[in-house]
Design a protein around this motif. Structure first.
Motif, PDB file in Angstrom:
ATOM      1  N   GLY A   1       0.522  -1.296  -0.061  1.00 53.83           N
ATOM      2  CA  GLY A   1       0.302  -0.290   0.177  1.00 53.83           C
ATOM      3  C   GLY A   1       0.595   0.995  -0.420  1.00 53.83           C
ATOM      4  N   SER A   2       2.128   1.582   0.375  1.00 50.56           N
ATOM      5  CA  SER A   2       2.981   2.246   0.430  1.00 50.56           C
ATOM      6  C   SER A   2       3.889   2.854  -0.681  1.00 50.56           C
ATOM      7  N   VAL A   3       4.120   1.757  -1.978  1.00 44.29           N
ATOM      8  CA  VAL A   3       4.512   1.234  -2.555  1.00 44.29           C
ATOM      9  C   VAL A   3       2.969   1.979  -3.583  1.00 44.29           C
ATOM     10  N   ILE A   4       2.099   1.959  -3.230  1.00 48.57           N
ATOM     11  CA  ILE A   4       1.112   2.181  -4.587  1.00 48.57           C
ATOM     12  C   ILE A   4       0.502   3.571  -3.999  1.00 48.57           C
ATOM     13  N   VAL A   5       0.524   3.724  -2.680  1.00 52.20           N
ATOM     14  CA  VAL A   5       0.823   5.434  -3.102  1.00 52.20           C
ATOM     15  C   VAL A   5       1.459   6.896  -3.809  1.00 52.20           C
ATOM     16  N   MET A   6       2.641   5.973  -3.267  1.00 54.78           N
ATOM     17  CA  MET A   6       3.497   6.947  -3.795  1.00 54.78           C
ATOM     18  C   MET A   6       3.451   6.688  -5.647  1.00 54.78           C
ATOM     19  N   SER A   7       3.665   5.665  -6.034  1.00 55.39           N
ATOM     20  CA  SER A   7       3.046   5.567  -7.398  1.00 55.39           C
ATOM     21  C   SER A   7       1.599   6.884  -8.147  1.00 55.39           C
ATOM     22  N   VAL A   8       0.843   6.550  -7.042  1.00 62.60           N
ATOM     23  CA  VAL A   8      -0.604   7.513  -7.664  1.00 62.60           C
ATOM     24  C   VAL A   8       0.061   8.768  -7.549  1.00 62.60           C
ATOM     25  N   TRP A   9       1.001   9.393  -6.537  1.00 60.58           N
ATOM     26  CA  TRP A   9       1.171  10.646  -6.720  1.00 60.58           C
ATOM     27  C   TRP A   9       2.191  10.731  -7.796  1.00 60.58           C
ATOM     28  N   LYS A  10       3.184   9.929  -8.271  1.00 61.15           N
ATOM     29  CA  LYS A  10       3.622  10.481  -9.251  1.00 61.15           C
ATOM     30  C   LYS A  10       2.879  10.223 -10.846  1.00 61.15           C
ATOM     31  N   GLU A  11       1.994   9.789 -10.937  1.00 60.31           N
ATOM     32  CA  GLU A  11       1.500   9.611 -12.243  1.00 60.31           C
ATOM     33  C   GLU A  11      -0.005  10.265 -12.180  1.00 60.31           C
ATOM     34  N   ALA A  12      -0.044  11.069 -11.266  1.00 58.77           N
ATOM     35  CA  ALA A  12      -1.824  11.252 -11.467  1.00 58.77           C
ATOM     36  C   ALA A  12      -1.486  12.847 -12.252  1.00 58.77           C
ATOM     37  N   GLY A  13      -0.431  13.540 -11.566  1.00 61.56           N
ATOM     38  CA  GLY A  13      -0.358  14.266 -12.324  1.00 61.56           C
ATOM     39  C   GLY A  13      -0.216  14.451 -13.626  1.00 61.56           C
ATOM     40  N   PHE A  14       0.449  13.114 -14.320  1.00 63.63           N
ATOM     41  CA  PHE A  14       0.928  13.533 -15.842  1.00 63.63           C
ATOM     42  C   PHE A  14      -0.389  13.039 -15.838  1.00 63.63           C
ATOM     43  N   PHE A  15      -1.090  12.330 -15.790  1.00 57.15           N
ATOM     44  CA  PHE A  15      -2.520  11.679 -16.449  1.00 57.15           C
ATOM     45  C   PHE A  15      -3.202  12.718 -16.651  1.00 57.15           C
ATOM     46  N   MET A  16      -3.127  14.324 -15.476  1.00 59.69           N
ATOM     47  CA  MET A  16      -3.944  14.956 -15.545  1.00 59.69           C
ATOM     48  C   MET A  16      -3.610  16.109 -16.751  1.00 59.69           C
ATOM     49  N   ILE A  17      -2.410  15.812 -17.135  1.00 59.40           N
ATOM     50  CA  ILE A  17      -2.416  16.714 -18.432  1.00 59.40           C
ATOM     51  C   ILE A  17      -3.111  16.501 -19.497  1.00 59.40           C
ATOM     52  N   PHE A  18      -3.401  15.204 -19.540  1.00 57.57           N
ATOM     53  CA  PHE A  18      -4.288  14.456 -20.985  1.00 57.57           C
ATOM     54  C   PHE A  18      -5.365  15.354 -20.767  1.00 57.57           C
ATOM     55  N   TYR A  19      -6.357  15.402 -19.698  1.00 55.60           N
ATOM     56  CA  TYR A  19      -7.053  15.516 -18.774  1.00 55.60           C
ATOM     57  C   TYR A  19      -7.537  16.826 -19.238  1.00 55.60           C
ATOM     58  N   LEU A  20      -7.107  18.013 -18.827  1.00 53.22           N
ATOM     59  CA  LEU A  20      -6.950  19.332 -19.009  1.00 53.22           C
ATOM     60  C   LEU A  20      -6.693  19.640 -20.899  1.00 53.22           C
ATOM     61  N   ALA A  21      -6.229  19.024 -21.439  1.00 58.60           N
ATOM     62  CA  ALA A  21      -6.344  19.102 -22.981  1.00 58.60           C
ATOM     63  C   ALA A  21      -7.740  18.862 -23.466  1.00 58.60           C
ATOM     64  N   ALA A  22      -8.077  17.309 -23.499  1.00 56.37           N
ATOM     65  CA  ALA A  22      -9.219  16.962 -23.427  1.00 56.37           C
ATOM     66  C   ALA A  22     -10.264  18.472 -23.375  1.00 56.37           C
ATOM     67  N   LEU A  23     -10.268  18.633 -21.462  1.00 62.35           N
ATOM     68  CA  LEU A  23     -11.171  19.451 -21.478  1.00 62.35           C
ATOM     69  C   LEU A  23     -11.470  20.641 -22.162  1.00 62.35           C
ATOM     70  N   GLN A  24     -10.239  21.639 -22.587  1.00 62.82           N
ATOM     71  CA  GLN A  24     -10.571  22.529 -23.079  1.00 62.82           C
ATOM     72  C   GLN A  24     -10.354  22.436 -24.650  1.00 62.82           C
ATOM     73  N   SER A  25     -10.886  21.875 -25.090  1.00 59.40           N
ATOM     74  CA  SER A  25     -11.204  21.440 -26.709  1.00 59.40           C
ATOM     75  C   SER A  25     -12.842  21.021 -26.566  1.00 59.40           C
ATOM     76  N   ILE A  26     -13.173  20.628 -25.581  1.00 57.36           N
ATOM     77  CA  ILE A  26     -14.629  21.157 -25.920  1.00 57.36           C
ATOM     78  C   ILE A  26     -15.341  22.145 -25.932  1.00 57.36           C
ATOM     79  N   PRO A  27     -16.077  21.906 -27.285  1.00 53.33           N
ATOM     80  CA  PRO A  27     -16.577  23.732 -26.539  1.00 53.33           C
ATOM     81  C   PRO A  27     -17.262  24.267 -26.126  1.00 53.33           C
ATOM     82  N   PRO A  28     -17.304  25.625 -25.986  1.00 53.86           N
ATOM     83  CA  PRO A  28     -18.137  26.197 -24.950  1.00 53.86           C
ATOM     84  C   PRO A  28     -20.077  26.617 -25.088  1.00 53.86           C
ATOM     85  N   GLU A  29     -19.673  26.040 -26.728  1.00 54.39           N
ATOM     86  CA  GLU A  29     -21.757  26.302 -26.564  1.00 54.39           C
ATOM     87  C   GLU A  29     -22.597  25.525 -25.967  1.00 54.39           C
TER      88      GLU A  29
END
Length: 294
Positions: A159-187
């Motif tokens: 569980g300790s190793v899992i916590v560290m891995s989530v901390w390391k990976e979540a910010g990387f995946f956030m970039i893809f979601y952020l780019a996808a959110l910004q591509s959604i038409p505001p209309e």
């Protein structure tokens, strides 16, 4: 023989692809073929030729309780890191996509763990988890609780190793979601506001379905990351205690370079490749069609 214009174009395209094809064959296809072949032989001793044993190496591997313990660890690791990282990344992307003061600084703070080398990140968390002087145990003792041997206790080490891995990976995946959110038409949001649609309903009925291709991409990357864990295990636990944090690729490394049992390492590698091939088949035959609404 004179080439036509179409033939020249095909030859030109083939020559452009040739360097990539050579590298792919040399560093992907050829090692894979050699690994499959090595998994079917027993190495010869004292200059004797290798002995063909067929699937006997796989039978020995599947009878090994350590292999199943490591496979179970890897399954638990994947179940702990993949959904948590994806959910956390999506939540962070939704947060930093809104209008908030210091938005650029917050985005940078979320993304910073990603750019740290894994060895450096593992050493940082080694200090956090240290039994006597670690940050987490110091906080627990300040609150009146006894410290925990985070990496030495088999019940909490994975569980300790899992916590560290989530901390390391979540910010990387956030970039893809952020780019996808910004591509959604505001209309779409403006139309939903005119209809009186709530934020939660808009997210589940509009935003989340439009993010499904990104979610599939992130899911595949998270799965790959869950299988290829070696470096921070080497720093944090070396697979211990008692194989409590040992994962498949690290187990391959141990067999190949610590125990010098390359036959077992090749056999485990083939099993990993087969599992990934099944996952890739499901991805291309089922998930792609459902995700892209084909």
């Amino acid at each position: 023989m004179t080439l036509t214009a179409h033939g020249k174009l095909q030859l030109y395209g083939a020559l452009l692809l040739l360097p990539a094809a050579v590298l792919l064959a040399a560093f992907a296809y050829l090692p894979t073929i050699m690994t499959v072949i090595n998994s079917l032989f027993l190495p010869g001793f004292r200059g004797e030729p290798a002995e063909f044993v067929g699937v006997e190496n796989y039978q020995v591997l599947f009878d090994d309780p350590t292999f199943w313990k490591v496979a179970r660890n890897n399954l638990l690791y994947a179940l702990g890191t993949i959904p948590t990282s994806i959910a956390l990344a999506l939540g962070m992307a939704l947060f930093v996509n809104g209008k908030l003061p210091g938005r650029g600084f917050v985005r940078m703070a979320y993304f910073t763990p990603t750019i740290l080398p894994m060895i450096a990140a593992a050493n940082i968390w080694m200090f956090f988890y240290a039994p006597q002087i670690g940050l987490f145990n110091s906080l627990l003792e300040a609150l009146g609780f006894s410290g925990v041997n985070w990496l030495g206790n088999p019940s909490v080490a994975l569980g300790s190793v899992i916590v560290m891995s989530v901390w390391k990976e979540a910010g990387f995946f956030m970039i893809f979601y952020l780019a996808a959110l910004q591509s959604i038409p505001p209309e779409l949001k403006e139309a939903a506001d005119l209809e009186g649609t709530g934020r939660w309903s808009f997210f589940w009925r509009v935003t989340f379905p439009l993010l499904m291709p990104t979610t599939l991409f992130v899911l595949i990357n998270a799965l790959i990351n869950a299988v290829r864990v070696v470096d921070h295990l080497f720093i944090l636990t070396k697979g211990g205690p008692n194989n409590a944090t040992n994962l498949l690729l690290y187990y391959v490394y141990e067999n190949a370079f610590s125990f010098f049992d390359r036959t077992t390492a090749a056999t485990i590698t083939v099993v990993i490749l087969l599992v990934l091939a099944v996952v890739a088949t499901l991805k291309f035959t089922i998930l792609d069609r459902r995700t892209h609404y084909q």
